[in-house]
Write a protein that holds these residues in place. Structure first.
Motif, PDB file in Angstrom:
ATOM      1  N   GLU A 131     167.917-121.142  -8.601  1.00 32.48           N
ATOM      2  CA  GLU A 131     169.043-120.242  -8.847  1.00 32.48           C
ATOM      3  C   GLU A 131     168.978-118.989  -7.966  1.00 32.48           C
ATOM      4  O   GLU A 131     167.906-118.600  -7.512  1.00 32.48           O
ATOM      5  CB  GLU A 131     169.074-119.829 -10.336  1.00 32.48           C
ATOM      6  CG  GLU A 131     168.169-118.656 -10.723  1.00 32.48           C
ATOM      7  CD  GLU A 131     166.702-119.046 -10.803  1.00 32.48           C
ATOM      8  OE1 GLU A 131     166.362-120.218 -10.601  1.00 32.48           O
ATOM      9  OE2 GLU A 131     165.868-118.131 -11.064  1.00 32.48           O
ATOM     10  N   ARG A 140     171.697-117.226 -16.294  1.00 28.99           N
ATOM     11  CA  ARG A 140     172.206-118.577 -16.048  1.00 28.99           C
ATOM     12  C   ARG A 140     171.239-119.455 -15.261  1.00 28.99           C
ATOM     13  O   ARG A 140     171.614-120.525 -14.771  1.00 28.99           O
ATOM     14  CB  ARG A 140     173.553-118.501 -15.320  1.00 28.99           C
ATOM     15  CG  ARG A 140     174.645-117.784 -16.145  1.00 28.99           C
ATOM     16  CD  ARG A 140     176.027-117.957 -15.553  1.00 28.99           C
ATOM     17  NE  ARG A 140     176.370-119.356 -15.373  1.00 28.99           N
ATOM     18  CZ  ARG A 140     176.480-119.975 -14.189  1.00 28.99           C
ATOM     19  NH1 ARG A 140     176.250-119.294 -13.084  1.00 28.99           N
ATOM     20  NH2 ARG A 140     176.802-121.230 -14.109  1.00 28.99           N
ATOM     21  N   ILE A 142     168.692-121.468 -16.007  1.00 30.80           N
ATOM     22  CA  ILE A 142     168.482-122.850 -16.463  1.00 30.80           C
ATOM     23  C   ILE A 142     169.768-123.668 -16.311  1.00 30.80           C
ATOM     24  O   ILE A 142     169.728-124.816 -15.856  1.00 30.80           O
ATOM     25  CB  ILE A 142     167.933-122.871 -17.909  1.00 30.80           C
ATOM     26  CG1 ILE A 142     166.469-122.395 -17.880  1.00 30.80           C
ATOM     27  CG2 ILE A 142     168.044-124.271 -18.530  1.00 30.80           C
ATOM     28  CD1 ILE A 142     165.754-122.377 -19.210  1.00 30.80           C
ATOM     29  N   ALA A 143     170.901-123.057 -16.607  1.00 26.27           N
ATOM     30  CA  ALA A 143     172.171-123.790 -16.483  1.00 26.27           C
ATOM     31  C   ALA A 143     172.416-124.201 -15.032  1.00 26.27           C
ATOM     32  O   ALA A 143     172.816-125.337 -14.753  1.00 26.27           O
ATOM     33  CB  ALA A 143     173.321-122.923 -16.995  1.00 26.27           C
ATOM     34  N   VAL A 144     172.144-123.284 -14.087  1.00 27.20           N
ATOM     35  CA  VAL A 144     172.369-123.589 -12.667  1.00 27.20           C
ATOM     36  C   VAL A 144     171.432-124.698 -12.204  1.00 27.20           C
ATOM     37  O   VAL A 144     171.851-125.684 -11.575  1.00 27.20           O
ATOM     38  CB  VAL A 144     172.161-122.315 -11.798  1.00 27.20           C
ATOM     39  CG1 VAL A 144     172.062-122.654 -10.322  1.00 27.20           C
ATOM     40  CG2 VAL A 144     173.292-121.318 -12.046  1.00 27.20           C
ATOM     41  N   ASP A 146     169.795-126.903 -13.980  1.00 28.79           N
ATOM     42  CA  ASP A 146     170.102-128.157 -14.659  1.00 28.79           C
ATOM     43  C   ASP A 146     171.299-128.853 -13.995  1.00 28.79           C
ATOM     44  O   ASP A 146     171.276-130.064 -13.749  1.00 28.79           O
ATOM     45  CB  ASP A 146     170.396-127.871 -16.135  1.00 28.79           C
ATOM     46  CG  ASP A 146     170.471-129.143 -16.939  1.00 28.79           C
ATOM     47  OD1 ASP A 146     169.456-129.866 -16.977  1.00 28.79           O
ATOM     48  OD2 ASP A 146     171.542-129.438 -17.498  1.00 28.79           O
ATOM     49  N   GLY A 147     172.302-128.068 -13.650  1.00 31.83           N
ATOM     50  CA  GLY A 147     173.477-128.638 -12.979  1.00 31.83           C
ATOM     51  C   GLY A 147     173.100-129.235 -11.627  1.00 31.83           C
ATOM     52  O   GLY A 147     173.578-130.316 -11.251  1.00 31.83           O
ATOM     53  N   ARG A 150     171.207-132.572 -12.149  1.00 39.68           N
ATOM     54  CA  ARG A 150     172.116-133.667 -12.532  1.00 39.68           C
ATOM     55  C   ARG A 150     172.945-134.154 -11.351  1.00 39.68           C
ATOM     56  O   ARG A 150     173.196-135.350 -11.218  1.00 39.68           O
ATOM     57  CB  ARG A 150     173.051-133.223 -13.658  1.00 39.68           C
ATOM     58  CG  ARG A 150     172.334-133.078 -14.986  1.00 39.68           C
ATOM     59  CD  ARG A 150     173.262-132.585 -16.088  1.00 39.68           C
ATOM     60  NE  ARG A 150     172.485-132.190 -17.242  1.00 39.68           N
ATOM     61  CZ  ARG A 150     172.005-133.038 -18.155  1.00 39.68           C
ATOM     62  NH1 ARG A 150     172.270-134.323 -18.057  1.00 39.68           N
ATOM     63  NH2 ARG A 150     171.287-132.594 -19.161  1.00 39.68           N
ATOM     64  N   ALA A 189     162.989-127.472 -18.983  1.00 37.95           N
ATOM     65  CA  ALA A 189     164.385-127.929 -19.018  1.00 37.95           C
ATOM     66  C   ALA A 189     164.612-129.046 -18.004  1.00 37.95           C
ATOM     67  O   ALA A 189     165.293-130.042 -18.283  1.00 37.95           O
ATOM     68  CB  ALA A 189     165.322-126.752 -18.745  1.00 37.95           C
ATOM     69  N   THR A 193     165.825-133.021 -18.657  1.00 41.47           N
ATOM     70  CA  THR A 193     166.950-133.641 -17.943  1.00 41.47           C
ATOM     71  C   THR A 193     166.485-134.885 -17.185  1.00 41.47           C
ATOM     72  O   THR A 193     167.151-135.920 -17.208  1.00 41.47           O
ATOM     73  CB  THR A 193     167.577-132.618 -16.969  1.00 41.47           C
ATOM     74  OG1 THR A 193     168.010-131.503 -17.745  1.00 41.47           O
ATOM     75  CG2 THR A 193     168.760-133.206 -16.232  1.00 41.47           C
TER      76      THR A 193
END
Ligand code: PGA
Length: 249
Positions: A131, A140, A142-144, A146-147, A150, A189, A193
């Motif tokens: 990130e 953000r 972990i969200a970044v 993780d995205g 994926r 995280a 995933t």
């Protein structure tokens, strides 16, 4: 599920000429003196891959590329294909490094296409995610990450060896590193995933940390939870410094 052996990979970036192979020679001698617990790889610029692979044959140190084309071959001036890396003696390839995402406009989709091409050629990809400082400050991270995981890891990876490298952009080359707990939270995280995406393969794939790792800070990082090795830039250019990191695991 078997946890893969940790991996310590050196990313020479756009550094290194013939004379720099002396560092690879010295590293091979240091590794031979004390066999490492981790798998060790050096990723020199493309011009040095074949010579370095010859030099390191039988040393146990693997050689990797820093990028490959998403195309199989043909009219793509200046690009290097996954098959060419294999032919030159590389076994791994770094893909989706933030410098390529940032300066070469590589999106997750481009990275995923390159990963697919790399595994088809028989290369083990090290897929980089991380990130920005802005995303971290906005909570953000972990969200970044993780995205990116994926979208950058295609289904065809299933059944093939691969690694993910978590490299926060703001930690690369800056001397700044996240708190250990922050690294562990992101790695945890990513592990969840990967397990959801790839089952046992995802549970075992090494998750490397990258960003300002050096001989002084490597030990606590490499001993932390869910850290399966390191991707090392600046500190991999000198064999003595890189060997300290390798021995920290
Ligand atoms: P650094 O680079 O170790 O010099 O921070 C890491 C990387 O970009 O892979």
């Amino acid at each position: 599920m078997t946890l893969a052996r940790p991996l310590i990979a050196g990313n020479w970036k756009m550094n290194g000429v013939e004379a720099s192979l002396d560092e690879a020679r010295t590293l091979a001698a240091l590794v031979d003196e004390r066999p490492p617990a981790a798998r060790v790889a050096l990723c020199p610029p493309a011009t040095l891959i074949a010579r370095m692979a010859d030099l390191l044959a039988g040393s146990g140190i693997l050689v990797g590329g820093q990028d490959c084309s998403r195309e199989a071959g043909g009219a793509f001036t200046g690009d290097v294909s996954a098959d060419m890396l294999i032919d030159a003696g590389a076994r791994l390839v770094i893909l989706g490094h933030s410098e390529r995402r940032e300066h070469r406009g590589e999106t997750d989709a481009v990275v995923a296409a390159k990963v697919a091409r790399a595994v088809a050629a028989g290369l083990e990809p090290i897929v980089c995610v991380g990130e920005s400082l802005k995303a971290r400050q906005a909570g953000r991270a972990i969200a970044v990450v993780d995205g990116q995981v994926r979208a950058s890891l295609p289904d065809v990876l299933a059944g093939h060896p691969f690694a993910v490298a978590y490299e926060p952009l703001w930690a690369i080359g800056s001397g700044q590193i996240p708190e250990l707990g922050e690294i562990e939270a992101v790695h945890g995280a990513v592990r969840e995933t990967l397990a959801a995406m790839f089952g046992p393969d995802g549970e075992g794939a090494p998750i490397l940390y990258g960003g300002s790792v050096n001989g002084d800070n490597a030990q606590p990082i490499l001993k932390a939870r869910e850290i399966g090795g390191a991707l090392v830039g600046g500190a991999s250019l000198k064999a003595a410094q890189f060997a300290r990191i390798i021995r920290a695991i």
